[in-house]
Scaffold this motif. Structure first.
Motif, PDB file in Angstrom:
ATOM      1  N   ARG A 108      -3.269 -11.387   1.335  1.00 30.15           N
ATOM      2  CA  ARG A 108      -3.411 -10.233  -0.173  1.00 30.15           C
ATOM      3  C   ARG A 108      -4.156  -8.970   1.074  1.00 30.15           C
ATOM      4  O   ARG A 108      -4.657  -8.944   0.132  1.00 30.15           O
ATOM      5  N   ALA A 109      -3.311  -7.667   1.820  1.00 31.43           N
ATOM      6  CA  ALA A 109      -3.493  -7.104   2.423  1.00 31.43           C
ATOM      7  C   ALA A 109      -3.884  -6.404   1.428  1.00 31.43           C
ATOM      8  O   ALA A 109      -2.521  -6.224   0.441  1.00 31.43           O
ATOM      9  N   ASP A 110      -4.793  -5.416   1.497  1.00 31.73           N
ATOM     10  CA  ASP A 110      -4.423  -4.053   0.150  1.00 31.73           C
ATOM     11  C   ASP A 110      -4.316  -2.796   1.054  1.00 31.73           C
ATOM     12  O   ASP A 110      -3.056  -2.060   0.579  1.00 31.73           O
ATOM     13  N   LEU A 111      -4.294  -2.477   2.103  1.00 31.53           N
ATOM     14  CA  LEU A 111      -4.265  -1.221   3.453  1.00 31.53           C
ATOM     15  C   LEU A 111      -4.208  -1.619   4.480  1.00 31.53           C
ATOM     16  O   LEU A 111      -4.782  -2.719   4.778  1.00 31.53           O
ATOM     17  N   LEU A 112      -3.656  -0.760   5.311  1.00 32.80           N
ATOM     18  CA  LEU A 112      -3.008  -1.325   6.492  1.00 32.80           C
ATOM     19  C   LEU A 112      -2.601  -0.498   7.451  1.00 32.80           C
ATOM     20  O   LEU A 112      -2.005   0.735   6.970  1.00 32.80           O
ATOM     21  N   PHE A 113      -3.118  -0.250   8.369  1.00 33.00           N
ATOM     22  CA  PHE A 113      -3.731   1.288   9.725  1.00 33.00           C
ATOM     23  C   PHE A 113      -2.840   0.795  10.625  1.00 33.00           C
ATOM     24  O   PHE A 113      -3.136   0.262  11.485  1.00 33.00           O
ATOM     25  N   THR A 114      -1.358   1.510  10.531  1.00 34.84           N
ATOM     26  CA  THR A 114      -0.733   1.015  12.080  1.00 34.84           C
ATOM     27  C   THR A 114      -1.073   2.332  12.690  1.00 34.84           C
ATOM     28  O   THR A 114      -0.696   3.262  12.333  1.00 34.84           O
ATOM     29  N   CYS A 115      -0.050   2.057  13.782  1.00 33.46           N
ATOM     30  CA  CYS A 115       0.105   2.793  14.936  1.00 33.46           C
ATOM     31  C   CYS A 115       1.669   3.054  14.573  1.00 33.46           C
ATOM     32  O   CYS A 115       1.876   3.980  15.518  1.00 33.46           O
ATOM     33  N   VAL A 116       2.099   2.932  14.235  1.00 39.27           N
ATOM     34  CA  VAL A 116       3.730   3.038  13.962  1.00 39.27           C
ATOM     35  C   VAL A 116       4.148   4.371  13.671  1.00 39.27           C
ATOM     36  O   VAL A 116       3.251   4.072  12.576  1.00 39.27           O
ATOM     37  N   PRO A 117       4.909   5.444  14.139  1.00 40.36           N
ATOM     38  CA  PRO A 117       4.783   6.419  13.377  1.00 40.36           C
ATOM     39  C   PRO A 117       5.078   6.487  11.681  1.00 40.36           C
ATOM     40  O   PRO A 117       6.294   5.518  12.028  1.00 40.36           O
ATOM     41  N   ALA A 118       4.520   7.731  11.486  1.00 42.15           N
ATOM     42  CA  ALA A 118       4.909   7.899   9.878  1.00 42.15           C
ATOM     43  C   ALA A 118       6.187   7.026   9.717  1.00 42.15           C
ATOM     44  O   ALA A 118       6.111   6.461   7.921  1.00 42.15           O
ATOM     45  N   ALA A 119       7.217   7.890  10.255  1.00 44.34           N
ATOM     46  CA  ALA A 119       9.010   8.326   9.443  1.00 44.34           C
ATOM     47  C   ALA A 119       9.595   6.933  10.109  1.00 44.34           C
ATOM     48  O   ALA A 119      10.001   6.365   9.679  1.00 44.34           O
TER      49      ALA A 119
END
Length: 433
Positions: A108-119
């Motif tokens: 049940r994560a709230d935030l996900l910091f990802t390197c996938v480009p924003a678009a």
């Protein structure tokens, strides 16, 4: 400004691990305005630790990257039971996407910091797949502290025209991953007719790390590069398994054949090209970058920060002309150093600011009852099983690394890739057991 949060960072922090992992963790802790207590975990929380005494738990990508050994069912259950804010960092996101999504849902994560480009994030982490999870784009790395201040030889005094290290990556990662090897192979083939002095290798035993890599870059007028990332997102690992099995039957199968058979319809569906930590290192050490054109996460501009080399190498003469013109090359080197390496937006503080802003917006839990130093030391004491698991993994990893090095030295590239694939499969099997 909201109150200072007490945060627990679950990570795999090892002195013998990758420097980029340590830098990522150190930078986050040093620059966050919140108090972050790092804890190296190995499949379970210490028996005496109470996560409820923290405002939030951060799960580092070094834990998420190893679901068999680190993100175990026990740790997943502990995170699912925790009622506070949960933020997760992910990298190398092209593998086992479905498994990662399931883990994020379970805890049940709230935030996900990802390197996938924003678009492109919605293609990988859609709202329907992760309802209620806020996704935030971050860079894969940053300029290492102090690197831009190191004294380095001037461009004209460096003995090597071009230096480069890369490796042959598996075909199932797609065309983007292949570019890292292709640029080195093709440039090396053309270098002789231009009289360039090069040190280019894709051999595993020639790879350089830490201070040796920094020293190497400072001996090179220029280095090569392509965007980081993979262009095939393997949802359940089936593409990797099918390609590996095909190569076991037919070691000489080429990329185009494998692509047509197994991943033609998904290669490039996610535009996943990113800037890599090596870009920041080259900019900081004032080494000219000769790169395949790309977006590079919006960090670089062609002809301002790097020399663009066409992917068919049709402008090789133009690239060499820049190398032979110290004044023109120096202007590009200086712009990259000044506008990238010395830019605080690309330092370790950038990640911490992004994370702090997201945490501030999401935090809504009552104040935590933080540990004092003595209480923290007692809480993180591990039992004998933790150290046994650590020792066994270290021994296995040492054996695998020795095997990789031996294979790279003795086998042909095709045979080496096939044998390394079997070693990876064996290691994955051990992690699941």
């Amino acid at each position: 400004m909201s109150r200072r949060l007490e945060l627990l960072l679950l990570c795999d922090y090892r002195s013998d691990g990758a420097a980029a992992v340590r830098d990522h963790i150190d930078g986050l802790i040093a620059h966050s305005r919140h108090r972050i207590r790092p804890l190296s975990v190995f499949g379970a929380l210490p028996p005496g630790l109470d996560p409820g005494r923290f405002d939030g738990v951060l799960v580092h990508y070094s834990v998420m990257a190893d679901p068999g050994a680190l993100m175990t069912p026990d740790l997943t259950a502990a995170l699912a039971a925790y009622g506070g804010l949960k933020a997760v960092f992910v990298q190398d996101e092209h593998r086992n996407v479905g498994q990662r999504l399931e883990t994020l849902r379970r805890i049940r994560a709230d935030l996900l910091f990802t390197c996938v480009p924003a678009a492109e994030i919605e293609k990988v982490y859609s709202e329907s797949a992760l309802p209620g999870v806020r996704t935030i784009n971050v860079l894969t790395g940053h300029v290492p502290p102090g690197l831009a201040d190191l004294p380095v030889p001037p461009f004209a005094e460096r003995p090597l025209d071009v230096g480069y290290r890369a490796r042959h990556l598996p075909a199932w990662l797609g065309r983007l991953a292949r570019e890292k090897a292709e640029i080195g192979l093709r440039f090396q083939a053309d270098a002789g007719r231009h009289g360039l002095v090069c040190d280019i290798s894709l051999a595993e035993h020639d790879r350089l790390y830490g201070d040796a890599w920094i020293a190497f870059l400072t001996r090179c007028k220029a280095t090569l590069g392509a965007e980081s990332g993979a262009s095939v997102f393997d949802m359940d690992g089936s593409i990797e398994r099918r390609v590996t099995a095909h190569l076991a039957r037919d070691p000489d199968a080429g990329f185009e054949e494998l692509s047509t058979l197994y991943f033609a319809g998904c290669d490039g569906v996610v535009a996943n090209g990113q800037v890599s930590p090596r870009i920041f290192e080259a900019a900081a050490l004032r080494t000219l970058m000769i790169l395949y054109p790309g977006s590079y996460s919006g960090v670089l501009e062609p002809w301002r920060h790097y020399v663009p080399l066409a992917k068919d190498h049709s402008n090789m003469d133009e690239v060499v002309a820049v190398l032979r013109d110290p004044g023109r090359a120096q202007a590009i080197v200086d712009a990259a150093w000044r506008e990238v390496a010395c830019n605080p937006d690309f330092g370790p503080g950038r990640l911490a600011r992004t994370v702090d802003e997201a945490l501030d917006a999401a935090a809504g839990r009552p104040p935590a009852r933080p540990y004092d130093e003595a209480g923290w030391r007692r809480a993180i004491r591990q039992d004998w099983r933790y150290y046994r698991r650590r020792w066994l993994r270290a021994a296995r990893e040492a054996a695998y690394r020795a095997g990789f090095r031996l294979i790279a030295r003795l086998a042909s590239p095709a045979a080496a890739e096939r044998m390394k694939g079997r070693l990876r499969a064996l290691r994955a099997g051990r992690r699941r057991s």
